[in-house]
Motif scaffolding. Sequence first.
Motif, short mmCIF file in Angstrom:
data_model
loop_
_atom_site.label_atom_id
_atom_site.label_comp_id
_atom_site.label_asym_id
_atom_site.label_seq_id
_atom_site.Cartn_x
_atom_site.Cartn_y
_atom_site.Cartn_z
N ALA A 12 0.82 -1.21 0.00
CA ALA A 12 0.00 0.00 0.00
C ALA A 12 0.86 1.27 0.00
O ALA A 12 0.50 2.27 -0.63
N ALA A 13 1.98 1.23 0.69
CA ALA A 13 2.85 2.41 0.75
C ALA A 13 3.39 2.76 -0.64
O ALA A 13 3.48 3.94 -1.01
N SER A 16 0.58 4.27 -2.80
CA SER A 16 0.34 5.66 -2.41
C SER A 16 1.41 6.59 -2.99
O SER A 16 1.11 7.68 -3.48
N SER A 17 2.66 6.15 -2.93
CA SER A 17 3.74 6.98 -3.45
C SER A 17 3.63 7.15 -4.96
O SER A 17 3.80 8.26 -5.49
N ALA A 20 0.76 9.55 -5.72
CA ALA A 20 1.10 10.95 -5.42
C ALA A 20 2.04 11.52 -6.47
O ALA A 20 1.84 12.65 -6.96
N PRO A 193 3.48 9.90 1.56
CA PRO A 193 3.91 9.09 0.40
C PRO A 193 5.03 9.72 -0.41
O PRO A 193 5.69 9.02 -1.18
#
Length: 409
Positions: A12-13, A16-17, A20, A193
């Motif tokens: 998930a990280a 998200s990055s 973004a 992120p």
Amino acid sequence: MSIEARAARWPAAEVSSIGAVCSAHFCSHFLQLALAPLFIMMRADLQVSFIELGLVLSVFYLFSGGGQVAAGVLVDRFGADRLLLAGILTQGAATAAMGFAPTYLLLLPLAALAGLGNSVYHPADLSILSHKVAAPRLGRAFAAHVIAGSVGFGLSPIVSAAIGAHFGWRTALIAMGLLVLLVGLLLAVFRGPLRAPAGRAVHAAAGGAPLSFLQVLAMPVVLMAFLYFTLTSVALSGLQSFSIVALQEGFGAAVALATLAVALFQVGNTAGVAIGGHVADRSAQHHQIAMGGLAAAAVFGFLAAWLQAAPEVTVGLIALVGFFMGLTTPSRDVLVRGAAPAGATGKVFGIVYSGFDIGSLVGPLLFGLMLDHHHPRMVIAGAAAALALAVGTAFAVRRRPDQGLCPPR
């Protein structure tokens, strides 16, 4: 493959990055084409010539290209997330301010300010992705980054023209600038992120003192990567900006068919980028992917230039050139990331991506000269020749055994 299995492969990280960074890259391209559809309205309102309006764009790209190298240095010194957020907010505010400019002359410093804001995206975006996404998924992350920019390019003239036609050119610039400002503020609030360590911290973790800009600039692999980007940019300028005229004058294509060629080139390029992301993540031989794709694009380009065939066949060959160029793009960015020493990712991406601006300045002069001397087929052949020359630079940018990839953070 089930949705659960797909999700398990993408933390998930990282998602998200990527989201973004892609949002930021979309904003960059969304504003780059905002002015052109409004030129007729601006010309009448401001009582200026098209040459003067073109100067506004020239100032923008001059500061964007010139600032890109400096932005790479600042990314490594202060952190990519800070520079990226500053760039989004600066470009959005400067574009919105153009809508309030009472005179033409005020557009020039605002264009310079917008260009400086635009200069941070590539070194900051790619530095963040390099630190936040694990190597097995980096090719697809870079592909998503490119596609987000292409979507911004596609939507920009449509939105700008639609708002301008109904509410005027000032409202169009204000609305589009404020939209990007809003995105920038949201990214600033939800900044996690985008957070990536500054180059000094990365290099300290790896041991040793950080490399200076001149040390990075003197690295042969960085210079070859710069040349790689310059040559491919020359080819792009010919195919995107001059192929419509060349196809009409040298290949007997109607205006509609010549225009379709550019559209199909873009579609092929985007499809190639999407597939190229998967290919890059399934191979460690990224220089071979880049070399093979560039070689194939050059071959199809030469065929399009010299094959005596129906214009429809030439258009299909140009679309294939776009596909194979796109196929190389994720592997190209992975190659550059692999060539970057620890703590110098921003500097490297800033230097090599400035090659795009050099190519964009040189290419139009070369291809315009060919058309002025009535050699329309040389436009396609010249673009193919630039791609053929770039094959050797792709080999030179291959990752050395002692240049391990920076671990994701």
